[in-house]
Motif scaffolding. Structure first.
Motif, PDB file in Angstrom:
ATOM      1  N   UNK A 165       0.847  -1.197   0.000  1.00 21.65           N
ATOM      2  CA  UNK A 165       0.000   0.000   0.000  1.00 21.65           C
ATOM      3  C   UNK A 165       0.880   1.244   0.000  1.00 21.65           C
ATOM      4  N   UNK A 166       0.518   2.190  -0.816  1.00 22.62           N
ATOM      5  CA  UNK A 166       1.310   3.416  -0.951  1.00 22.62           C
ATOM      6  C   UNK A 166       1.000   4.356   0.207  1.00 22.62           C
ATOM      7  N   UNK A 167       1.455   3.972   1.377  1.00 13.51           N
ATOM      8  CA  UNK A 167       1.164   4.709   2.603  1.00 13.51           C
ATOM      9  C   UNK A 167       2.142   4.270   3.679  1.00 13.51           C
ATOM     10  N   UNK A 335      -3.404  -1.833  15.630  1.00 18.45           N
ATOM     11  CA  UNK A 335      -3.067  -0.485  15.205  1.00 18.45           C
ATOM     12  C   UNK A 335      -3.207   0.494  16.374  1.00 18.45           C
ATOM     13  N   UNK A 336      -2.174   1.313  16.566  1.00 14.22           N
ATOM     14  CA  UNK A 336      -2.182   2.338  17.608  1.00 14.22           C
ATOM     15  C   UNK A 336      -2.683   3.634  16.977  1.00 14.22           C
ATOM     16  N   UNK A 337      -3.993   3.893  17.112  1.00 13.51           N
ATOM     17  CA  UNK A 337      -4.577   5.043  16.423  1.00 13.51           C
ATOM     18  C   UNK A 337      -4.019   6.354  16.955  1.00 13.51           C
ATOM     19  N   UNK A 338      -3.695   6.402  18.255  1.00 18.22           N
ATOM     20  CA  UNK A 338      -3.155   7.640  18.818  1.00 18.22           C
ATOM     21  C   UNK A 338      -1.806   7.977  18.192  1.00 18.22           C
ATOM     22  N   UNK A 339      -1.004   6.944  17.959  1.00 24.37           N
ATOM     23  CA  UNK A 339       0.290   7.159  17.306  1.00 24.37           C
ATOM     24  C   UNK A 339       0.102   7.783  15.933  1.00 24.37           C
ATOM     25  N   UNK A 340      -0.867   7.243  15.158  1.00 20.89           N
ATOM     26  CA  UNK A 340      -1.049   7.739  13.804  1.00 20.89           C
ATOM     27  C   UNK A 340      -1.747   9.101  13.762  1.00 20.89           C
ATOM     28  N   UNK A 341      -2.599   9.389  14.727  1.00 15.09           N
ATOM     29  CA  UNK A 341      -3.168  10.735  14.807  1.00 15.09           C
ATOM     30  C   UNK A 341      -2.048  11.754  14.993  1.00 15.09           C
ATOM     31  N   UNK A 342      -1.065  11.407  15.828  1.00 16.45           N
ATOM     32  CA  UNK A 342       0.021  12.342  16.151  1.00 16.45           C
ATOM     33  C   UNK A 342       1.108  12.391  15.080  1.00 16.45           C
ATOM     34  N   UNK A 343       1.315  11.290  14.365  1.00 15.50           N
ATOM     35  CA  UNK A 343       2.496  11.191  13.497  1.00 15.50           C
ATOM     36  C   UNK A 343       2.208  10.990  12.021  1.00 15.50           C
ATOM     37  N   UNK A 344       0.928  10.933  11.646  1.00 20.91           N
ATOM     38  CA  UNK A 344       0.566  10.617  10.266  1.00 20.91           C
ATOM     39  C   UNK A 344       1.198  11.581   9.267  1.00 20.91           C
ATOM     40  N   UNK A 345       1.051  12.874   9.497  1.00 17.54           N
ATOM     41  CA  UNK A 345       1.551  13.870   8.527  1.00 17.54           C
ATOM     42  C   UNK A 345       3.061  13.775   8.373  1.00 17.54           C
ATOM     43  N   UNK A 346       3.761  13.706   9.503  1.00 16.42           N
ATOM     44  CA  UNK A 346       5.231  13.679   9.465  1.00 16.42           C
ATOM     45  C   UNK A 346       5.760  12.421   8.790  1.00 16.42           C
ATOM     46  N   UNK A 348       4.169  10.349   6.713  1.00 14.42           N
ATOM     47  CA  UNK A 348       3.827  10.273   5.291  1.00 14.42           C
ATOM     48  C   UNK A 348       4.672  11.235   4.467  1.00 14.42           C
ATOM     49  N   UNK A 349       5.056  12.351   5.055  1.00 13.68           N
ATOM     50  CA  UNK A 349       5.983  13.257   4.354  1.00 13.68           C
ATOM     51  C   UNK A 349       7.323  12.566   4.147  1.00 13.68           C
ATOM     52  N   UNK A 352       6.820   9.820   1.464  1.00 18.76           N
ATOM     53  CA  UNK A 352       6.754  10.347   0.094  1.00 18.76           C
ATOM     54  C   UNK A 352       8.121  10.803  -0.396  1.00 18.76           C
ATOM     55  N   UNK A 353       8.903  11.350   0.515  1.00 15.81           N
ATOM     56  CA  UNK A 353      10.274  11.746   0.149  1.00 15.81           C
ATOM     57  C   UNK A 353      11.111  10.508  -0.193  1.00 15.81           C
ATOM     58  N   UNK A 354      10.938   9.453   0.573  1.00 16.19           N
ATOM     59  CA  UNK A 354      11.637   8.202   0.304  1.00 16.19           C
ATOM     60  C   UNK A 354      11.235   7.611  -1.041  1.00 16.19           C
ATOM     61  N   UNK A 355       9.949   7.687  -1.354  1.00 13.19           N
ATOM     62  CA  UNK A 355       9.461   7.175  -2.641  1.00 13.19           C
ATOM     63  C   UNK A 355      10.141   7.870  -3.817  1.00 13.19           C
ATOM     64  N   UNK A 356      10.371   9.145  -3.671  1.00 16.65           N
ATOM     65  CA  UNK A 356      10.919   9.918  -4.795  1.00 16.65           C
ATOM     66  C   UNK A 356      12.433   9.805  -4.935  1.00 16.65           C
ATOM     67  N   UNK A 357      13.082   9.170  -3.979  1.00 11.88           N
ATOM     68  CA  UNK A 357      14.566   9.037  -4.029  1.00 11.88           C
ATOM     69  C   UNK A 357      15.002   8.041  -5.077  1.00 11.88           C
TER      70      UNK A 357
END
Length: 357
Positions: A165-167, A335-346, A348-349, A352-357
């Protein structure tokens, strides 16, 4: 005469409005999953209440819901979203709060709040299923029998392309478990820079062999077409492809990641009352058990478990195919939903940077 005409027009307008309101638009994930909801929820709901259900699909309903509410143009009444998205959207004020007193008790009188699995009820969301991210393989294209999450990353032992999954979510957790991290330590490690680096290093080991997917219907198709020999996937999609469609696919439960999907109501939903009625109906004991006869996702109510029997083919026992079956939980991560609420944006950024390398 003009006054009488105006009053008549107003009255008729009210009737038309009332008729138009007798519908609810429900957004879900498509494919076999939406079909299970149509059969178990939508059709019986319309039959009982006379309220039409408009079904629309998205690769991830949280994304259009957020966009609609922020634009002030909400066309969806109910959406089916993942746990971390439900909490995040609620925290951002993008969802209606749900009065849990609308939910029916279990048949034996147990209150809804005691009947739902722990965590299944939130301020703005009511869970309907327990599902998991697993990996699966096509038995026609793999020599040997993969049994561990480590095997997914072992392209020397099991050559061929891998579907992911691309995530960042689920992908990073599986990478760490494949690298030998016990399930109970995954999120503590992902809280550190070293842990994140370790996860991406493991992904680097197969980066050249990855085929990325975004919609739940893609992994079974990639596996059936031979484009990949293994793929992460939602367990119910693999069940449908294997049992309902006869594809030679096998699930590996080791390293599975358990999660909830929950119903939410976007802020400003045009048919809020109908939406509440739909959620209360669709998450009662019988309806959740009925859905499990269409797809191998576990009901979010305890009282539904005893009612889960055969698949709709009339011969396949559903229990062994549930992510919550005892044999499937030996090395599972919740799944730790609290972890992903806090860290999802960072994360995934970074992803996405890793994907483009």
């Amino acid at each position: 005469m003009k006054l009488k005409t105006a009053l008549l027009a107003t009255a008729l307008g009210g009737v038309a409005f009332g008729a138009a309101a007798q519908e609810v638009t429900v957004m879900s994930w498509g494919g076999a999953y939406t079909k299970s909801q149509v059969e178990a929820y939508h059709k019986p709901f319309t039959a009982e209440f006379g309220i039409a259900v408009n079904s629309v699909d998205s690769d991830n309903p949280a994304t259009p819901i957020k966009a609609q509410v922020e634009a002030g143009n909400v066309t969806v009444d109910v959406a089916d979203v993942e746990f971390s998205d439900a909490v995040r959207l609620c925290d951002e004020g993008l969802l209606e709060e749900i009065d849990l007193s609308i939910l029916p008790d279990a048949p034996d009188g147990t209150s809804a709040e005691d009947d739902f699995i722990e965590g299944a009820l939130q301020d703005c969301a009511v869970a309907n299923i327990v599902w998991s991210t697993v990996y699966a393989y096509n038995t026609a294209n793999v020599d040997g029998t993969p049994t561990t999450i480590g095997d997914f990353f072992d392209t020397a032992k099991f050559p061929g392309k891998r579907g992911l999954r691309k995530s960042a979510k689920a992908t990073l957790e599986m990478a760490l478990m494949a690298d030998g991290v016990p399930a109970g330590e995954v999120y503590d490690l992902l809280e550190t820079d070293e842990g994140v680096d370790r996860a991406f290093a493991k992904l680097d080991s197969i980066k050249g062999d990855i085929v990325w997917w975004e919609a739940g219907a893609q992994p079974p198709q990639l596996l059936a077409d031979g484009e990949v020999v293994m793929s992460t996937a939602y367990n119910g999609r693999i069940f449908n492809a294997a049992v309902a469609e006869g594809q030679p696919l096998e699930v590996v439960w080791d390293g599975q990641i358990l999660d909830f999907d929950l119903f939410v109501i976007p802020k400003g939903a045009p048919n809020k009352e109908e939406a509440l009625k739909f959620i209360a109906f669709s998450t009662d004991t019988q309806r959740l058990a009925d859905q499990a006869s269409w797809i191998s996702y576990g009901p979010a109510r305890k009282s539904s478990g005893a009612l889960v029997g055969l698949f709709n083919d009339g011969k396949t026992e559903m229990a062994p195919h549930m992510p919550t079956a005892a044999a499937n939980l030996e090395n599972a991560l919740v799944n730790n939903f609290e972890f992903w609420v806090d860290n999802d944006a960072e994360l995934n950024e970074r992803f996405n940077a890793w994907l483009s390398q």
